[in-house]
Scaffold this active site. Structure first.
Site, short mmCIF file in Angstrom:
data_model
loop_
_atom_site.label_atom_id
_atom_site.label_comp_id
_atom_site.label_asym_id
_atom_site.label_seq_id
_atom_site.Cartn_x
_atom_site.Cartn_y
_atom_site.Cartn_z
N GLY A 82 0.87 -1.18 0.00
CA GLY A 82 0.00 0.00 0.00
C GLY A 82 0.90 1.23 0.00
O GLY A 82 2.01 1.21 -0.54
N ALA A 132 -6.19 -4.80 9.06
CA ALA A 132 -7.23 -5.84 9.04
C ALA A 132 -6.74 -7.04 8.21
O ALA A 132 -6.95 -8.20 8.57
CB ALA A 132 -8.52 -5.28 8.46
N HIS A 188 3.24 -0.44 12.57
CA HIS A 188 2.16 -0.01 13.45
C HIS A 188 2.05 -1.06 14.56
O HIS A 188 2.18 -2.25 14.29
CB HIS A 188 0.86 0.04 12.65
CG HIS A 188 -0.23 0.87 13.25
ND1 HIS A 188 -0.08 1.64 14.37
CD2 HIS A 188 -1.52 1.05 12.86
CE1 HIS A 188 -1.21 2.26 14.64
NE2 HIS A 188 -2.10 1.92 13.75
N GLU A 212 -11.52 31.92 4.05
CA GLU A 212 -11.38 32.23 5.48
C GLU A 212 -11.27 30.97 6.34
O GLU A 212 -10.94 31.04 7.52
CB GLU A 212 -12.56 33.07 5.98
CG GLU A 212 -12.63 34.49 5.40
CD GLU A 212 -11.52 35.42 5.92
OE1 GLU A 212 -10.71 35.00 6.77
OE2 GLU A 212 -11.46 36.56 5.44
N1 LIG Z 1 -0.48 4.85 5.31
C1 LIG Z 1 0.05 5.50 6.32
O1 LIG Z 1 0.01 6.74 6.38
C2 LIG Z 1 0.77 4.75 7.42
C3 LIG Z 1 1.65 5.45 8.24
C4 LIG Z 1 2.37 4.76 9.19
C5 LIG Z 1 2.13 3.40 9.36
N2 LIG Z 1 1.22 2.74 8.59
C6 LIG Z 1 1.03 1.30 8.79
O2 LIG Z 1 1.68 0.62 7.71
C7 LIG Z 1 0.97 -0.60 7.43
C8 LIG Z 1 0.57 -0.61 5.96
O3 LIG Z 1 -0.33 0.46 5.73
P1 LIG Z 1 -0.58 1.05 4.25
O4 LIG Z 1 -1.37 2.29 4.41
O5 LIG Z 1 0.70 1.08 3.52
O6 LIG Z 1 -1.41 -0.10 3.56
P2 LIG Z 1 -2.99 -0.36 3.54
O7 LIG Z 1 -3.61 0.52 2.51
O8 LIG Z 1 -3.54 -0.31 4.90
O9 LIG Z 1 -2.98 -1.89 3.02
C9 LIG Z 1 -2.86 -2.19 1.68
C10 LIG Z 1 -2.15 -3.50 1.46
O10 LIG Z 1 -2.71 -4.56 2.25
C11 LIG Z 1 -2.89 -5.69 1.40
N3 LIG Z 1 -3.91 -6.56 1.96
C12 LIG Z 1 -5.15 -6.21 2.38
N4 LIG Z 1 -5.79 -7.30 2.84
C13 LIG Z 1 -4.93 -8.35 2.71
C14 LIG Z 1 -5.01 -9.74 3.01
N5 LIG Z 1 -6.12 -10.28 3.55
N6 LIG Z 1 -3.95 -10.52 2.73
C15 LIG Z 1 -2.82 -9.99 2.17
N7 LIG Z 1 -2.69 -8.68 1.87
C16 LIG Z 1 -3.73 -7.88 2.14
C17 LIG Z 1 -3.29 -5.08 0.08
O11 LIG Z 1 -3.12 -6.01 -0.97
P3 LIG Z 1 -4.17 -6.11 -2.18
O12 LIG Z 1 -3.91 -4.95 -3.10
O13 LIG Z 1 -3.84 -7.43 -2.77
O14 LIG Z 1 -5.55 -6.02 -1.57
C18 LIG Z 1 -2.30 -3.91 0.02
O15 LIG Z 1 -1.04 -4.36 -0.45
C19 LIG Z 1 -0.23 -0.63 8.38
O16 LIG Z 1 0.14 -1.35 9.53
C20 LIG Z 1 -0.43 0.84 8.72
O17 LIG Z 1 -1.09 1.05 9.94
C21 LIG Z 1 0.56 3.38 7.60
#
Ligand SMILES: NC(=O)c1ccc[n+]([C@@H]2O[C@H](COP(=O)([O-])OP(=O)(O)OC[C@H]3O[C@@H](n4cnc5c(N)ncnc54)[C@H](OP(=O)(O)O)[C@@H]3O)[C@@H](O)[C@H]2O)c1
Length: 416
Positions: free
Chosen positions: A103, A165, A188, A308
């Site tokens: 992601g 999730a 996280h 504003e």
């Molecule tokens: N985004 C932020 O700003 C941020 C900042 C700091 C920390 N974090 C942490 O970093 C981690 C990743 O967050 P993110 O925002 O980069 O990603 P995300 O949008 O939360 O997750 C997307 C990824 O998860 C995969 N996924 C979803 N369900 C799945 C499953 N059942 N099995 C395998 N893969 C699955 C998706 O794959 P598909 O495309 O195949 O569905 C995609 O690659 C999380 O723990 C988040 O809390 C995020």
């Protein structure tokens, strides 16, 4: 002082990987990172504040012990100065860093690791949206892009970068790859801390570490390309080797952090969930919307209400707060504005404190994680999210925002 050899190595890595960052965009590996005290750069406003005097001696290069609030609570901060690129290469020379999930964080952290010349692979569900996105970013099937299982098998660092999730769903299938000597990496604290809900137990023989960038993965990437670096927190959940903290700090630099402060998994997840629901995201939309709607209800034009409420905040005042602090921004505004703001700030604080107290309690007792897991476990969670964010885009305030932004002189009539 930047070691030329390190820069050359990194440049070669960029060429090898066909990455998009230009050599000039690479961070200066040995350079000191951002100033910890933004306030140190402010125009003189009298004596140096107590916080700016709060270093505790002695200071090692790249590691600082700082009493931020001046209340005796000394915190440890690691800067990337201690991790020039040749040291990173040596540290991870026998490792395969496997990003599981692609992601926003996978994109930012993965491309930064690749540009640093480290051995990094991506593991995502074949055929899913992320698979396609990874290919668009230049990851090649069979070379550095694999199905999630294969990547987990190859990786020595399993970087759990799927959605929180999704991690609950994927974890049981991945546990068999979490064998002795491997390291489990999170961005996280969500999954291990709320294990009663996620079912995620730490594997017995692995170090379990965290590096949580304090910003979107997109920012992780852009700050790295600008040669700056996001600020992150690091933590250790399980230390089997006695090296877990060192690994977390090394990883934080490898993924592109400028500096990183120490926390625990619990503190990270509580503060993160609380912050994004509050001032960072939920609160800001709620406050903008309430202010805009009252202006409109009192006969103000859409452009006036937007200017504003949002445009002046985002383009003029908030950047001043970010650079120099709230007092500086207040001083930069008129006496009329300052008088009103000083009177109203405590009114907002009093009205909002109970909302924040309730929110923190909901985070701590697991209500917010339960809500996230149950929502994001739905098959169509992406479409459902899009529906809600599309509804925000359709609000008059943000429709007006498009037209106001297009008037910015640097945009030449375009809302980018
Ligand atoms: N985004 C932020 O700003 C941020 C900042 C700091 C920390 N974090 C942490 O970093 C981690 C990743 O967050 P993110 O925002 O980069 O990603 P995300 O949008 O939360 O997750 C997307 C990824 O998860 C995969 N996924 C979803 N369900 C799945 C499953 N059942 N099995 C395998 N893969 C699955 C998706 O794959 P598909 O495309 O195949 O569905 C995609 O690659 C999380 O723990 C988040 O809390 C995020």
């Amino acid at each position: 002082m930047i070691a030329p050899a390190a820069r050359n190595l990194a440049r070669a890595a960029v060429r090898r990987a066909g990455a998009t960052a230009s050599a000039q965009q690479l961070p200066a590996a040995g350079a000191r990172s951002l100033s910890i005290f933004a306030g140190a750069a402010r125009p003189s406003t009298g004596s140096i504040s107590a916080q700016a005097q709060a270093f505790s001696a002695p200071q090692a290069r790249g590691i600082k012990h700082i009493d931020f609030a001046g209340d005796g609570q000394v915190e440890t901060v690691y800067e990337r100065a201690d991790w020039p690129i040749e040291k990173l290469h040596d540290y991870f020379k026998n490792d395969t860093l496997a990003l599981l999930g692609y992601g926003s964080q996978g994109h930012g952290q993965g491309l930064n690791l690749r540009d640093q010349g480290l051995n990094v692979i991506v593991g995502v569900r074949k055929g899913g949206a992320s698979w396609k996105e990874a290919q668009e970013d230049g990851w090649v099937e069979g070379k550095n892009l694999f199905d999630i299982d294969e990547a987990a098998q190859k990786g020595t660092y399993l970087m759990m970068l799927m959605s929180d999730a999704g991690a609950s769903d994927a974890y049981p299938k991945l546990v068999k790859y979490m064998t002795k000597g491997k390291t489990v990496y999170w961005s996280h604290g969500f999954s291990p801390v709320f294990k009663d809900q996620t079912g995620i137990e730490a594997p017995k023989e692995c170090d379990v570490i965290l590096c949580a960038p304090k910003g979107s993965g997109r920012t992780v990437r852009t700050l790295f390309k600008e040669g700056r670096g996001i600020n992150s927190s690091v933590a250790v959940y399980q230390d089997i080797t006695g090296k877990a903290l060192e690994k977390a700090v090394a990883m934080s630099v490898a993924v592109g952090s400028g500096y990183t402060y120490e926390t625990t998994f619990e503190k990270e997840v509580y503060s993160d969930l609380y912050g994004e629901r509050g001032c960072l995201m939920g609160g800001i939309q709620g406050m903008f919307k309430a202010q805009y709607d009252v202006l409109r209800a009192n006969g103000h034009s859409p452009s006036e209400a937007f200017n504003e409420t949002c445009e002046e905040a985002l383009m003029s005042l908030y950047p001043l707060v970010g650079e120099h602090g709230m007092d500086y921004m207040y001083k930069a505004c008129s006496t009329t504005a300052r008088r009103g703001a000083l009177d109203l700030a405590p009114v907002f604080e009093k009205a909002l404190k109970p909302v924040f107290e309730d929110l923190y309690a909901r985070v701590k007792d697991g209500s917010e994680t339960r809500r996230t897991i149950s929502f994001a476990s739905q098959k169509n969670y992406r479409e459902l999210f899009d529906k809600e964010t599309d509804a925000i885009a359709a609000q008059e305030m943000w429709r007006v925002g498009h037209k106001v932004r297009a008037l910015r002189p640097d945009r030449a009539g375009k809302d980018l």
